[in-house]
Write an enzyme that holds these catalytic residues in place. Structure first.
Site, PDB file in Angstrom:
ATOM      1  N   ASP A 163      -3.337   4.708  -6.259  1.00  0.00           N
ATOM      2  CA  ASP A 163      -3.186   5.975  -6.571  1.00  0.00           C
ATOM      3  C   ASP A 163      -2.938   6.010  -8.178  1.00  0.00           C
ATOM      4  OD1 ASP A 163      -3.399   6.364  -3.882  1.00  0.00           O
ATOM      5  OD2 ASP A 163      -1.659   7.610  -3.768  1.00  0.00           O
ATOM      6  N   GLU A 390       6.248  -1.100   2.970  1.00  0.00           N
ATOM      7  CA  GLU A 390       5.197  -0.655   2.412  1.00  0.00           C
ATOM      8  C   GLU A 390       4.865  -1.576   1.146  1.00  0.00           C
ATOM      9  OE1 GLU A 390       5.795   3.474   1.029  1.00  0.00           O
ATOM     10  OE2 GLU A 390       3.483   3.882   0.491  1.00  0.00           O
TER      11      GLU A 390
HETATM   12  C1  DGY Z   1       0.508   9.716  -1.236  1.00  0.00           C
HETATM   13  O1  DGY Z   1       0.839  10.653  -0.714  1.00  0.00           O
HETATM   14  O2  DGY Z   1       1.044   9.238  -2.012  1.00  0.00           O
HETATM   15  C2  DGY Z   1      -1.048   9.036  -0.931  1.00  0.00           C
HETATM   16  O3  DGY Z   1      -1.183   7.718  -1.274  1.00  0.00           O
HETATM   17  C3  DGY Z   1      -1.951   9.900  -1.101  1.00  0.00           C
HETATM   18  O4  DGY Z   1      -3.023   9.376  -0.502  1.00  0.00           O
END
Ligand code: DGY
Length: 419
Positions: A163, A390
């Site tokens: 992202d 994560e």
């Molecule tokens: C988030 O909400 O951070 C996700 O990675 C978007 O896909």
């Protein structure tokens, strides 16, 4: 370690809802994500093949008529996530986002098929899955490849899966953010803001979303209209591998997908143009603003996963990778720590992600076994010591983001149990 194997299975089972699995159970991501689900299915295949197949079927139940598999499916009309089904307003039977994610699903299918004895019923279902995934790959070539390069453009940073990676910064800087944007982030309620994307990134994410919504997500026009259009090396490496793996697996099901062969050849020919001899690296290309994006990020090395048939280039890229984060060698940060954009704890701007390590492992295991095994062992050790987070801080293995993270657990099972 046996305990960690059991914990990985438990993590997946506890994150499982009605026929699909959440990325984590801490409310950060209360829906089904496209590439998460594919990795998760691979994890299930080591102890519950039914769940593996079901996970993929549920994901494909949200495929749009045009072939796209959305990046998020909102099976429950939960508003605790932002942007949720009401923000996207896609008008599809299963509410979803209006963009996609890397098509890792194809490689996962090949692995599941090759590693398991499917019964007749499972074979039939897998055939249906493959037919739908072919439609998905065709969608990229039809709608995301305006110059017929057999390379796909991504039109939103979320499509890359990485992202807020610095690769997108220069392109996002040029986006004129919508005036009077009014939205409330929910991620900051359940995750440390110092580890999450910045407001300026979210302003761009939502400006793009609103632009796509105004155009009713019409795939025929979005690629030309989007204020963000990048030919990403990481994404296209996964796409090339997807085409190769789908072609291979389709033969077992008597499906004739030879048309993919042409795409594979063309995409390799074109992708190689993004290799820069001096830097020994591939760089993504900002199609909108016409410039190469010279950020040393891990996804540039996903080219190894694409298995392009050029030994010299592959060797150069591996040599460069060996120096990538040499301070703590084989634990792969999202961005090279020497790059000025590197941030140790912020999401995709520096931390170690297990799926990146896995992609690089897969991409090097047939090219430099010693390197690949080392990376695998370090990744397994990290997960055995710290369990399934994560992402992690490369400097001290500090656990970051959500706990009980499904793909970290799923990929642990694959790295550990796949011989
Ligand atoms: C988030 O909400 O951070 C996700 O990675 C978007 O896909």
């Amino acid at each position: 370690m046996k305990e960690t194997i059991e914990l990985a299975k438990k993590t997946l089972i506890e994150n499982r809802r009605a026929d699909y699995t959440l990325p984590t159970n801490n409310k950060l991501y209360p829906a089904q994500w496209n590439w998460d689900s594919a990795f998760i299915a691979l994890g299930y295949s080591y102890f519950n093949l039914e769940y593996a197949i079901k996970e993929l079927e549920t994901l494909l139940s949200g495929q749009w008529k045009d072939g796209m598999i959305p990046h998020i499916l909102f099976h429950e009309e939960d508003e605790s996530y932002f942007p949720n089904h009401k923000t996207w307003e896609c008008g599809e039977k299963i509410p979803s986002s209006g963009i996609t994610q890397p098509p890792i699903i194809s490689t996962i299918i090949k692995k599941i098929v090759n590693q398991n004895n499917l019964n007749e019923n499972q074979k039939e279902r897998m055939r249906d899955i493959i037919v739908k995934v072919k439609k998905y790959l065709d969608w990229f070539y039809r709608y995301r490849d305006p110059k017929n390069l057999a390379l796909a453009s991504i039109i939103h940073p979320w499509e890359s899966g990485l992202d807020n990676c610095p690769i997108w910064d220069s392109a996002l800087d040029k986006i004129v953010v919508e005036k009077n944007l009014n939205y409330e982030r929910r991620d900051l309620k359940v995750s440390e803001s110092s580890n999450r994307p910045l407001k300026k990134d979210y302003d761009c994410y939502i400006t793009l979303l609103n632009q796509f919504k105004k155009k009713n997500y019409n795939p025929k026009t979005l690629v030309e209209l989007s204020m963000f259009n990048v030919i990403d090396i990481g994404f296209n490496s996964i796409l090339i591998k997807a085409a190769k793996d789908l072609l291979e697996v389709s033969k077992k099901f008597n499906l004739d997908y030879m048309d993919l062969q042409e795409k594979i050849i063309l995409s390799e020919e074109n992708l190689i143009k993004f290799y820069k001899e001096k830097e020994q690296l591939f760089y993504s290309y900002d199609f909108k603003n016409h410039n190469l994006i010279k950020i040393d990020a891990i996804s540039n090395y996903f080219i190894l996963f694409a298995d392009i048939g050029n030994d010299k280039i592959n060797k150069n890229v591996i040599d460069k990778l060996k120096k990538y984060n040499s301070e703590n060698d084989l634990i792969l940060t999202t961005v090279n720590p020497k790059d000025p954009s590197f941030e140790e704890k912020r999401y995709w701007r520096g931390p170690v992600w297990i799926n990146s390590n896995w992609i690089i492992y897969e991409g090097t295991k047939n090219k430099d076994k010693k390197f690949a095994d080392n990376l695998k062992n370090k990744t397994l050790k990290l997960l055995e010591d710290k369990n399934f987070y994560e992402y992690y801080n490369y400097r001290n293995s500090e656990c970051l983001g959500a706990n009980n993270f499904s793909w970290s657990a799923a990929l642990y099972l694959d790295l550990k149990l796949n011989n």
